[in-house]
Design an enzyme around this catalytic site. Structure first.
Site, PDB file in Angstrom:
ATOM      1  N   ALA A 151     -28.411  14.111  -5.911  1.00 52.84           N
ATOM      2  CA  ALA A 151     -28.046  15.089  -4.867  1.00 52.84           C
ATOM      3  C   ALA A 151     -26.534  15.182  -4.730  1.00 52.84           C
ATOM      4  O   ALA A 151     -25.975  16.263  -4.513  1.00 52.84           O
ATOM      5  CB  ALA A 151     -28.696  14.684  -3.551  1.00 52.84           C
ATOM      6  N   GLU A 152     -25.847  14.049  -4.868  1.00 46.85           N
ATOM      7  CA  GLU A 152     -24.380  14.040  -4.755  1.00 46.85           C
ATOM      8  C   GLU A 152     -23.746  14.996  -5.767  1.00 46.85           C
ATOM      9  O   GLU A 152     -22.819  15.739  -5.450  1.00 46.85           O
ATOM     10  CB  GLU A 152     -23.829  12.632  -5.013  1.00 46.85           C
ATOM     11  CG  GLU A 152     -24.089  11.650  -3.897  1.00 46.85           C
ATOM     12  CD  GLU A 152     -23.407  10.302  -4.163  1.00 46.85           C
ATOM     13  OE1 GLU A 152     -22.275  10.279  -4.661  1.00 46.85           O
ATOM     14  OE2 GLU A 152     -24.022   9.268  -3.865  1.00 46.85           O
ATOM     15  N   LEU A 194      -7.139   4.573   2.067  1.00 46.96           N
ATOM     16  CA  LEU A 194      -5.870   5.301   2.107  1.00 46.96           C
ATOM     17  C   LEU A 194      -5.277   5.236   3.514  1.00 46.96           C
ATOM     18  O   LEU A 194      -6.012   5.321   4.503  1.00 46.96           O
ATOM     19  CB  LEU A 194      -6.095   6.750   1.687  1.00 46.96           C
ATOM     20  CG  LEU A 194      -6.513   6.920   0.210  1.00 46.96           C
ATOM     21  CD1 LEU A 194      -7.102   8.293  -0.051  1.00 46.96           C
ATOM     22  CD2 LEU A 194      -5.324   6.646  -0.716  1.00 46.96           C
ATOM     23  N   MET A 209     -11.986   3.596  -4.648  1.00 50.86           N
ATOM     24  CA  MET A 209     -12.301   2.432  -3.819  1.00 50.86           C
ATOM     25  C   MET A 209     -11.091   1.805  -3.130  1.00 50.86           C
ATOM     26  O   MET A 209     -11.091   0.607  -2.849  1.00 50.86           O
ATOM     27  CB  MET A 209     -13.035   1.383  -4.662  1.00 50.86           C
ATOM     28  CG  MET A 209     -14.356   1.871  -5.247  1.00 50.86           C
ATOM     29  SD  MET A 209     -15.502   2.504  -4.010  1.00 50.86           S
ATOM     30  CE  MET A 209     -16.064   0.969  -3.308  1.00 50.86           C
ATOM     31  N   ARG A 210     -10.056   2.598  -2.873  1.00 49.35           N
ATOM     32  CA  ARG A 210      -8.924   2.087  -2.089  1.00 49.35           C
ATOM     33  C   ARG A 210      -8.923   2.793  -0.752  1.00 49.35           C
ATOM     34  O   ARG A 210      -9.087   4.021  -0.693  1.00 49.35           O
ATOM     35  CB  ARG A 210      -7.576   2.376  -2.773  1.00 49.35           C
ATOM     36  CG  ARG A 210      -7.396   1.768  -4.122  1.00 49.35           C
ATOM     37  CD  ARG A 210      -7.455   0.270  -4.151  1.00 49.35           C
ATOM     38  NE  ARG A 210      -6.378  -0.401  -3.419  1.00 49.35           N
ATOM     39  CZ  ARG A 210      -6.369  -1.700  -3.118  1.00 49.35           C
ATOM     40  NH1 ARG A 210      -7.394  -2.457  -3.469  1.00 49.35           N
ATOM     41  NH2 ARG A 210      -5.362  -2.240  -2.484  1.00 49.35           N
ATOM     42  N   HIS A 219     -19.519  10.774   0.304  1.00 51.14           N
ATOM     43  CA  HIS A 219     -20.009   9.486   0.801  1.00 51.14           C
ATOM     44  C   HIS A 219     -21.530   9.452   0.692  1.00 51.14           C
ATOM     45  O   HIS A 219     -22.208  10.421   1.055  1.00 51.14           O
ATOM     46  CB  HIS A 219     -19.575   9.304   2.267  1.00 51.14           C
ATOM     47  CG  HIS A 219     -20.024   7.989   2.834  1.00 51.14           C
ATOM     48  ND1 HIS A 219     -19.415   6.799   2.500  1.00 51.14           N
ATOM     49  CD2 HIS A 219     -21.046   7.677   3.671  1.00 51.14           C
ATOM     50  CE1 HIS A 219     -20.038   5.810   3.115  1.00 51.14           C
ATOM     51  NE2 HIS A 219     -21.027   6.312   3.831  1.00 51.14           N
ATOM     52  N   ARG A 226       0.819  -1.204   0.000  1.00 45.24           N
ATOM     53  CA  ARG A 226       0.000   0.000   0.000  1.00 45.24           C
ATOM     54  C   ARG A 226       0.864   1.269   0.000  1.00 45.24           C
ATOM     55  O   ARG A 226       0.548   2.261  -0.654  1.00 45.24           O
ATOM     56  CB  ARG A 226      -0.873  -0.025   1.263  1.00 45.24           C
ATOM     57  CG  ARG A 226      -2.298   0.374   1.042  1.00 45.24           C
ATOM     58  CD  ARG A 226      -3.114   0.144   2.287  1.00 45.24           C
ATOM     59  NE  ARG A 226      -3.939  -1.040   2.196  1.00 45.24           N
ATOM     60  CZ  ARG A 226      -5.116  -1.099   1.558  1.00 45.24           C
ATOM     61  NH1 ARG A 226      -5.597  -0.036   0.943  1.00 45.24           N
ATOM     62  NH2 ARG A 226      -5.801  -2.201   1.540  1.00 45.24           N
TER      63      ARG A 226
HETATM   64  C1  GRF Z   1     -20.862   7.530  -5.155  1.00 43.55           C
HETATM   65  O1  GRF Z   1     -22.075   7.093  -4.617  1.00 43.55           O
HETATM   66  C2  GRF Z   1     -19.998   8.135  -4.089  1.00 43.55           C
HETATM   67  O2  GRF Z   1     -20.711   8.786  -3.080  1.00 43.55           O
HETATM   68  C3  GRF Z   1     -19.297   6.932  -3.508  1.00 43.55           C
HETATM   69  O3  GRF Z   1     -19.053   6.098  -4.611  1.00 43.55           O
HETATM   70  C4  GRF Z   1     -20.011   6.363  -5.630  1.00 43.55           C
HETATM   71  C5  GRF Z   1     -19.224   6.693  -6.855  1.00 43.55           C
HETATM   72  O4  GRF Z   1     -20.042   6.890  -7.985  1.00 43.55           O
HETATM   73  N1  GRF Z   1     -18.123   7.320  -2.766  1.00 43.55           N
HETATM   74  P1  GRF Z   1     -19.465   7.614  -9.250  1.00 43.55           P
HETATM   75  O5  GRF Z   1     -18.237   6.806  -9.703  1.00 43.55           O
HETATM   76  O6  GRF Z   1     -19.110   9.012  -8.893  1.00 43.55           O
HETATM   77  O7  GRF Z   1     -20.556   7.553 -10.278  1.00 43.55           O
END
Ligand code: GRF
Length: 216
Positions: A175-176, A95, A92-93, A111, A67
Site C-alpha cells: 500500500a505504501e 531531523l 532513519m535520522r 510512515h 547533527r
Molecule cells: C517503510 O515502511 C517506510 O514507511 C518507513 O520505513 C520503511 C522504509 O522501507 N518510513 P523502504 O526502505 O522504502 O523499503
C-alpha cells in the site's frame, strides 16, 4: 509539462524510493528524481538508484561532529541538484527543526501506520499488540515533531487472523508504494497545499485506496 525536481532520502533497502523511480518513468508524472541521497553508505537502495541511472550521494552522518553540520551538508547537497521537494523514504535520522523548517511544506515523509496512531518504530508489532482491525500508512508533510504534520493521504489495510509483523508489514508496504507515488504527484503538481495545518486537496478523482481528508 514542467516537472518538479525532487530528492529522495533513504537509509536502507529503498523499496519506496524504487516505487517513486518507477512512477517517475511515466511521462505524465509531475516529478523528476534528480538525486537519491543516503546517510548510510551501505544502503541497498543506492544500487537500485544507480542502476536506474539516477544520481546518488552519500552524506554519512558518522563523518560529522554534530547533527547541525550533518544537516547543513545534506541541505547543500540537495540544493546543488536543484531539488525543490524532498521525500523521506525510510530515512532513519531524526531531523532537527532547522532542517524541517528550512523545507517546511516541501518535505514529505511516509510512515507505516495510520497516524496519529503508532508514531515511531515497530509499528506493525504495536498494531498487532493493540489488536487493531485496520492498519495502514500515511504520507504527510514533515513538522519538527517526529511523525507529525499535515496529512496528504492515507491507505488502509485489514489486519487478518494469523498475521505476524512480517505478513502485516508486507501488506502495508504494498500500500505504501502506491500511496507514496500518488501523494508525491499531488504535492508536485500543487494539488496538495497546506492551509491552516491541513492539506487541501484539489482532485476530482482519487485512488480508491486513498482516504480523503474530511476537511476538504
Ligand atoms: C517503510 O515502511 C517506510 O514507511 C518507513 O520505513 C520503511 C522504509 O522501507 N518510513 P523502504 O526502505 O522504502 O523499503
Amino acid at each position: 509539462m514542467a516537472k518538479t525536481k525532487i530528492a529522495v532520502l533513504i537509509s536502507g533497502r529503498g523499496s519506496n524510493m524504487q516505487a517513486l523511480i518507477e512512477a517517475a518513468q511515466d511521462e505524465d508524472f509531475p516529478a523528476e528524481i534528480v538525486l537519491v541521497a543516503s546517510n548510510n553508505p551501505d544502503a541497498a537502495g543506492l544500487e537500485i538508484a544507480r542502476a536506474a541511472g539516477i544520481e546518488t550521494e552519500v552524506v554519512n552522518h558518522r563523518e560529522f561532529d554534530d547533527r547541525e553540520s550533518f544537516e547543513e551538508a545534506l541541505d547543500s547537497t540537495i540544493r546543488l541538484y536543484g531539488a525543490r521537494i524532498v521525500c523521506l523514504a525510510g530515512f532513519m535520522r531524526i531531523l532537527t527543526p532547522w532542517f524541517t523548517e528550512r523545507w517546511r511544506d516541501l518535505l514529505i515523509n511516509i510512515h507505516p501506520s495510520l497516524l496519529p496512531a503508532f508514531k515511531g518504530l515497530h509499528t506493525h508489532e504495536r498494531a498487532l499488540e493493540a489488536g487493531v482491525r485496520i492498519h495502514g500508512c500515511t504520507v504527510h508533510y514533515v513538522r519538527p515533531e517526529m511523525d507529525d504534520g499535515p496529512i496528504i493521504g492515507q491507505a488502509a489495510v485489514p489486519v487478518l487472523p494469523g498475521d505476524t509483523p512480517d505478513t502485516l508489514s508486507a501488506r502495508v508496504l504494498q500500500a505504501e508504494h502506491a500511496l507514496y507515488a500518488q501523494c508525491v504527484a499531488l504535492a508536485c503538481s500543487g494539488k496538495a497545499r497546506v492551509a491552516g495545518e491541513r492539506v487541501r486537496l484539489q482532485v476530482r478523482e482519487f485512488g480508491a485506496e486513498l482516504l480523503m481528508n474530511p476537511h476538504d
